[in-house]
Motif scaffolding. Structure first.
Motif, PDB file in Angstrom:
ATOM      1  N   SER A 298       0.814  -1.217   0.000  1.00  0.00           N
ATOM      2  CA  SER A 298       0.000   0.000   0.000  1.00  0.00           C
ATOM      3  C   SER A 298       0.842   1.259   0.000  1.00  0.00           C
ATOM      4  CB  SER A 298      -0.946  -0.001   1.213  1.00  0.00           C
ATOM      5  OG  SER A 298      -1.838  -1.097   1.144  1.00  0.00           O
ATOM      6  N   VAL A 299       2.073   1.203   0.513  1.00  0.00           N
ATOM      7  CA  VAL A 299       2.945   2.387   0.483  1.00  0.00           C
ATOM      8  C   VAL A 299       3.906   2.346  -0.702  1.00  0.00           C
ATOM      9  CG1 VAL A 299       2.813   2.664   2.984  1.00  0.00           C
ATOM     10  CG2 VAL A 299       4.732   1.395   1.996  1.00  0.00           C
ATOM     11  N   GLY A 300       3.754   1.309  -1.556  1.00  0.00           N
ATOM     12  CA  GLY A 300       4.583   1.239  -2.745  1.00  0.00           C
ATOM     13  C   GLY A 300       5.915   0.556  -2.547  1.00  0.00           C
ATOM     14  N   ALA A 301       6.136  -0.059  -1.385  1.00  0.00           N
ATOM     15  CA  ALA A 301       7.399  -0.768  -1.121  1.00  0.00           C
ATOM     16  C   ALA A 301       7.244  -2.215  -1.606  1.00  0.00           C
ATOM     17  CB  ALA A 301       7.730  -0.720   0.364  1.00  0.00           C
ATOM     18  N   ILE A 302       7.240  -2.381  -2.927  1.00  0.00           N
ATOM     19  CA  ILE A 302       6.894  -3.668  -3.521  1.00  0.00           C
ATOM     20  C   ILE A 302       7.931  -4.739  -3.196  1.00  0.00           C
ATOM     21  CG2 ILE A 302       6.335  -4.853  -5.674  1.00  0.00           C
ATOM     22  CD1 ILE A 302       4.326  -2.732  -4.718  1.00  0.00           C
ATOM     23  N   GLU A 303       9.193  -4.370  -3.218  1.00  0.00           N
ATOM     24  CA  GLU A 303      10.241  -5.352  -2.902  1.00  0.00           C
ATOM     25  C   GLU A 303      10.050  -5.916  -1.499  1.00  0.00           C
ATOM     26  OE1 GLU A 303      15.119  -5.579  -2.421  1.00  0.00           O
ATOM     27  OE2 GLU A 303      14.175  -3.784  -3.251  1.00  0.00           O
ATOM     28  N   GLU A 304       9.789  -5.040  -0.537  1.00  0.00           N
ATOM     29  CA  GLU A 304       9.585  -5.486   0.831  1.00  0.00           C
ATOM     30  C   GLU A 304       8.296  -6.298   0.954  1.00  0.00           C
ATOM     31  OE1 GLU A 304      10.435  -2.447  -0.028  1.00  0.00           O
ATOM     32  OE2 GLU A 304      12.447  -2.292   0.808  1.00  0.00           O
ATOM     33  N   ALA A 305       7.289  -5.923   0.168  1.00  0.00           N
ATOM     34  CA  ALA A 305       6.039  -6.688   0.187  1.00  0.00           C
ATOM     35  C   ALA A 305       6.280  -8.113  -0.280  1.00  0.00           C
ATOM     36  CB  ALA A 305       4.991  -6.004  -0.690  1.00  0.00           C
ATOM     37  N   PHE A 306       7.059  -8.272  -1.358  1.00  0.00           N
ATOM     38  CA  PHE A 306       7.380  -9.610  -1.843  1.00  0.00           C
ATOM     39  C   PHE A 306       8.162 -10.400  -0.796  1.00  0.00           C
ATOM     40  CE2 PHE A 306       6.548  -8.582  -6.415  1.00  0.00           C
ATOM     41  CZ  PHE A 306       5.757  -9.688  -6.671  1.00  0.00           C
ATOM     42  N   LEU A 307       9.094  -9.744  -0.114  1.00  0.00           N
ATOM     43  CA  LEU A 307       9.858 -10.429   0.931  1.00  0.00           C
ATOM     44  C   LEU A 307       8.941 -10.916   2.047  1.00  0.00           C
ATOM     45  CD1 LEU A 307      13.001  -8.113   1.228  1.00  0.00           C
ATOM     46  CD2 LEU A 307      12.931 -10.435   0.304  1.00  0.00           C
ATOM     47  N   SER A 308       7.962 -10.090   2.393  1.00  0.00           N
ATOM     48  CA  SER A 308       7.032 -10.474   3.456  1.00  0.00           C
ATOM     49  C   SER A 308       6.137 -11.625   3.017  1.00  0.00           C
ATOM     50  CB  SER A 308       6.169  -9.276   3.873  1.00  0.00           C
ATOM     51  OG  SER A 308       6.961  -8.278   4.473  1.00  0.00           O
TER      52      SER A 308
ATOM     53  N   LYS B  94      10.391   3.687   2.335  1.00  0.00           N
ATOM     54  CA  LYS B  94      10.995   2.397   1.982  1.00  0.00           C
ATOM     55  C   LYS B  94      12.384   2.253   2.598  1.00  0.00           C
ATOM     56  CE  LYS B  94      10.579   1.406  -2.473  1.00  0.00           C
ATOM     57  NZ  LYS B  94      10.339   1.612  -3.915  1.00  0.00           N
ATOM     58  N   LEU B  95      13.145   3.371   2.636  1.00  0.00           N
ATOM     59  CA  LEU B  95      14.462   3.312   3.270  1.00  0.00           C
ATOM     60  C   LEU B  95      14.329   2.977   4.753  1.00  0.00           C
ATOM     61  CD1 LEU B  95      16.214   6.375   1.610  1.00  0.00           C
ATOM     62  CD2 LEU B  95      16.702   3.951   1.204  1.00  0.00           C
ATOM     63  N   GLU B  96      13.333   3.602   5.385  1.00  0.00           N
ATOM     64  CA  GLU B  96      13.086   3.335   6.800  1.00  0.00           C
ATOM     65  C   GLU B  96      12.607   1.902   6.996  1.00  0.00           C
ATOM     66  OE1 GLU B  96      10.202   4.926  10.416  1.00  0.00           O
ATOM     67  OE2 GLU B  96      10.430   6.101   8.590  1.00  0.00           O
ATOM     68  N   VAL B  97      11.748   1.464   6.087  1.00  0.00           N
ATOM     69  CA  VAL B  97      11.219   0.100   6.146  1.00  0.00           C
ATOM     70  C   VAL B  97      12.345  -0.916   6.001  1.00  0.00           C
ATOM     71  CG1 VAL B  97       9.900  -1.590   4.796  1.00  0.00           C
ATOM     72  CG2 VAL B  97       8.865   0.587   5.421  1.00  0.00           C
TER      73      VAL B  97
ATOM     74  N   GLU C 247       5.292  13.561  -5.723  1.00  0.00           N
ATOM     75  CA  GLU C 247       5.662  13.860  -4.345  1.00  0.00           C
ATOM     76  C   GLU C 247       5.433  12.647  -3.442  1.00  0.00           C
ATOM     77  OE1 GLU C 247       3.250  17.206  -3.484  1.00  0.00           O
ATOM     78  OE2 GLU C 247       4.571  18.652  -4.483  1.00  0.00           O
ATOM     79  N   GLN C 248       4.339  11.943  -3.733  1.00  0.00           N
ATOM     80  CA  GLN C 248       4.051  10.746  -2.947  1.00  0.00           C
ATOM     81  C   GLN C 248       5.126   9.687  -3.162  1.00  0.00           C
ATOM     82  OE1 GLN C 248       0.725   7.858  -3.819  1.00  0.00           O
ATOM     83  NE2 GLN C 248      -0.178   8.867  -2.043  1.00  0.00           N
ATOM     84  N   GLU C 249       5.617   9.591  -4.410  1.00  0.00           N
ATOM     85  CA  GLU C 249       6.680   8.625  -4.694  1.00  0.00           C
ATOM     86  C   GLU C 249       7.936   8.952  -3.899  1.00  0.00           C
ATOM     87  OE1 GLU C 249       6.771   5.783  -6.399  1.00  0.00           O
ATOM     88  OE2 GLU C 249       4.612   6.028  -6.569  1.00  0.00           O
ATOM     89  N   LEU C 250       8.220  10.251  -3.753  1.00  0.00           N
ATOM     90  CA  LEU C 250       9.370  10.650  -2.948  1.00  0.00           C
ATOM     91  C   LEU C 250       9.166  10.249  -1.494  1.00  0.00           C
ATOM     92  CD1 LEU C 250      10.070  14.191  -4.428  1.00  0.00           C
ATOM     93  CD2 LEU C 250      11.410  12.100  -4.799  1.00  0.00           C
ATOM     94  N   ALA C 251       7.929  10.452  -1.009  1.00  0.00           N
ATOM     95  CA  ALA C 251       7.623  10.066   0.370  1.00  0.00           C
ATOM     96  C   ALA C 251       7.733   8.547   0.533  1.00  0.00           C
ATOM     97  CB  ALA C 251       6.214  10.531   0.738  1.00  0.00           C
ATOM     98  N   LYS C 252       7.275   7.814  -0.485  1.00  0.00           N
ATOM     99  CA  LYS C 252       7.377   6.355  -0.439  1.00  0.00           C
ATOM    100  C   LYS C 252       8.829   5.914  -0.402  1.00  0.00           C
ATOM    101  CE  LYS C 252       3.079   5.201  -2.875  1.00  0.00           C
ATOM    102  NZ  LYS C 252       2.515   4.654  -4.124  1.00  0.00           N
ATOM    103  N   THR C 253       9.670   6.614  -1.183  1.00  0.00           N
ATOM    104  CA  THR C 253      11.093   6.260  -1.204  1.00  0.00           C
ATOM    105  C   THR C 253      11.706   6.420   0.178  1.00  0.00           C
ATOM    106  OG1 THR C 253      11.277   6.950  -3.506  1.00  0.00           O
ATOM    107  CG2 THR C 253      13.322   6.796  -2.242  1.00  0.00           C
TER     108      THR C 253
END
Length: 477
Positions: free
Chosen positions: A58-68, A292-295, A283-289
């Motif tokens: 939902s936040v666009g962190a697709i790589e982390e979603a796949f890992l989960s 994602k770093l924090e995630v 802007e949302q993509e920047l926020a997602k980035t």
């Protein structure tokens, strides 16, 4: 940690997911996963993984979603039931759809349909067929979309108690298929009936989708002015719920219609709105980035904690067995030496009984610190872990038994020098050590090599403790 508290945390995760509070959900699932792993509460671990996947997506962190998702499916294979497998498949399909991996999505959906049918979970089966219809439409296979949508509606009607929104969402895909097939005789009445459904007063996203679909139907009928009005209503509802991706699609259709109608004044306004949506998305993509770093940092921390013993901060038994098994299998193919060392505190039970368990914990931590300083030279070829209780295991990949003996004797000497106190009371500490190797690849399984090292350890115990023995039972001083 009580079962009641972990149950409450699972319920809280679902609440955060429903409310769309994804940043909080990720942080909450971090804690739930850590506590679930520590308490070996399999339901908590599976719950954390599946909600992690949803939140990351939902936040666009697709790589982390796949890992989960991958972590959920792996853990589920050991500890989950078929209901958990079905949950994993449903999340996996969303990610495949996002990445436009439609063949993979369809394969996963078929597994979900088979499993859901066997379990008679008709709501899940209905969702699967509805999603299959959506995937077919994405591939411009509108006949397939219609066929799967109709089956999905049949499955929704089987589900008891009746859930109106379940049927409505399937109908959206059916109507979409009719529009794609240019079958306006079916599409028009169906969409108009859906627009009059009272359910839309509750579900705003579906209302936006319905008006968008109605606008597309009207375009097919060349009713461009009416279509523009329908898209405007869809725009308002999509704006209300801040569904930017849906809003982007609707605005693109409005721009096209303005050109067809040659309405330059409205076209200018719509283009400005469209540009604003694109800017917001950027802007949302920047926020997602940033998120994602924090995630990634949080995920790395959790993964480390899942591999590390909480008391000693050494690797735990599960990680030891996984890594050692890989090293030994590779060494067997190459004829390479792997040495295994088992270490046990002497009289550990007596220490706990005499000085208390906190003193025993402190003594164990001191021994581990010394082992790290003396033994552990390389993260890539050596592994030090707590096997269980007061027993430690050290694996040296590519090191012969003879070469390891010098380091082990040095460790024994350093431990003999230790002066450990707890509450100002001296605690006498010695260790017994056993060691062996894989006989240049003859032993390829960790259990076989560990058994031999453990036997040597007990030989040291039997011979008076505070010494080192090899598997051949020769004592080294």
């Amino acid at each position: 940690m009580t079962d009641e508290l972990l149950t409450s945390m699972r319920e809280k995760a679902l609440e955060l997911r429903v409310e769309g509070r994804y940043k909080e959900l990720i942080e909450h699932c971090d804690v739930l996963l850590e506590k679930g792993l520590k308490q070996q509460d399999h339901k908590a671990v599976l719950c954390a993984h599946i909600h992690h996947a949803s939140a990351f997506y939902s936040v666009g962190a697709i790589e982390e979603a796949f890992l989960s998702v991958d972590a959920h499916l792996q853990y589920c294979s050991q500890y989950g039931d078929e209901n958990e497998q079905l949950n994993g498949i449903n999340i996996l399909v969303i990610l495949y759809d996002y990445n436009r991996e439609y063949e993979k999505a369809k394969g996963a959906l078929m597994r979900g349909i088979e499993l859901g049918t066997r379990l008679k979970h008709w709501n899940m089966v209905s969702n699967a067929y509805s999603n299959y219809s959506h995937i077919c439409a994405c591939e411009k296979d509108y006949e397939g979309a219609l066929e799967n949508g109709l089956i999905g509606l049949e499955m929704a009607e089987r589900y008891v108690p009746e859930v109106p929104i379940l049927k409505f969402r399937v109908k959206l895909n059916i109507a979409n298929a009719y529009v794609g097939l240019d079958d306006t005789s079916h599409a028009g009445p169906m969409v108009e009936q859906m627009l009059a459904d009272p359910i839309l007063s509750t579900y705003i996203r579906e209302r936006a989708q319905c008006y968008d679909l109605y606008g597309r139907y009207l375009v097919k009928n060349n009713e461009f002015s009416s279509a523009l009005e329908a898209f405007e209503v869809a725009t308002n509802h999509a704006t209300e719920i801040q569904d930017l991706l849906l809003l982007k699609e609707i605005q693109e259709r409005r721009c096209d219609l303005c050109e067809i109608l040659d309405d330059r004044q409205l076209g200018f306004v719509v283009q400005q709105e469209y540009i604003k949506v694109l800017k917001t998305l950027q802007e949302q993509e920047l926020a997602k980035t940033a998120l994602k770093l924090e995630v990634k940092h949080n995920v790395a921390s959790i993964e480390r904690n899942a591999k590390v013993d909480y008391l000693t901060r050494l690797f735990n038994r599960r990680h030891l067995e996984d890594v050692a098994s890989n090293w030994l299998a590779q060494a067997a193919e190459e004829g390479r030496s792997v040495t295994c060392i088992a270490l046990d505190l002497d009289n550990f039970k007596s220490i706990n009984d005499t000085y208390g368990h906190l003193a025993g914990d402190e003594a164990l931590r001191e021994i581990c610190t010394t082992c790290r300083k003396v033994l552990w030279k390389s993260d890539s070829t050596e592994l030090l872990a707590r096997y269980g209780g007061d027993e430690l295991v050290f694996i040296l990949n590519g090191e012969t038994l003879d070469n390891a003996k010098e380091r082990v004797n040095q460790l024994l000497a350093e431990i003999q020098k230790l002066r450990i106190t707890f509450n100002e009371q001296p605690i006498p500490i010695t260790v017994s050590i056993g060691m062996t190797d894989n006989a240049n690849g003859a032993y390829s399984k960790f259990a076989d090599v560990f058994y031999r090292a453990d036997q040597a350890l007990y030989q040291s115990k039997a011979n008076g403790k505070n010494q080192v023995s090899a598997f051949e039972s020769s004592v080294m001083q």
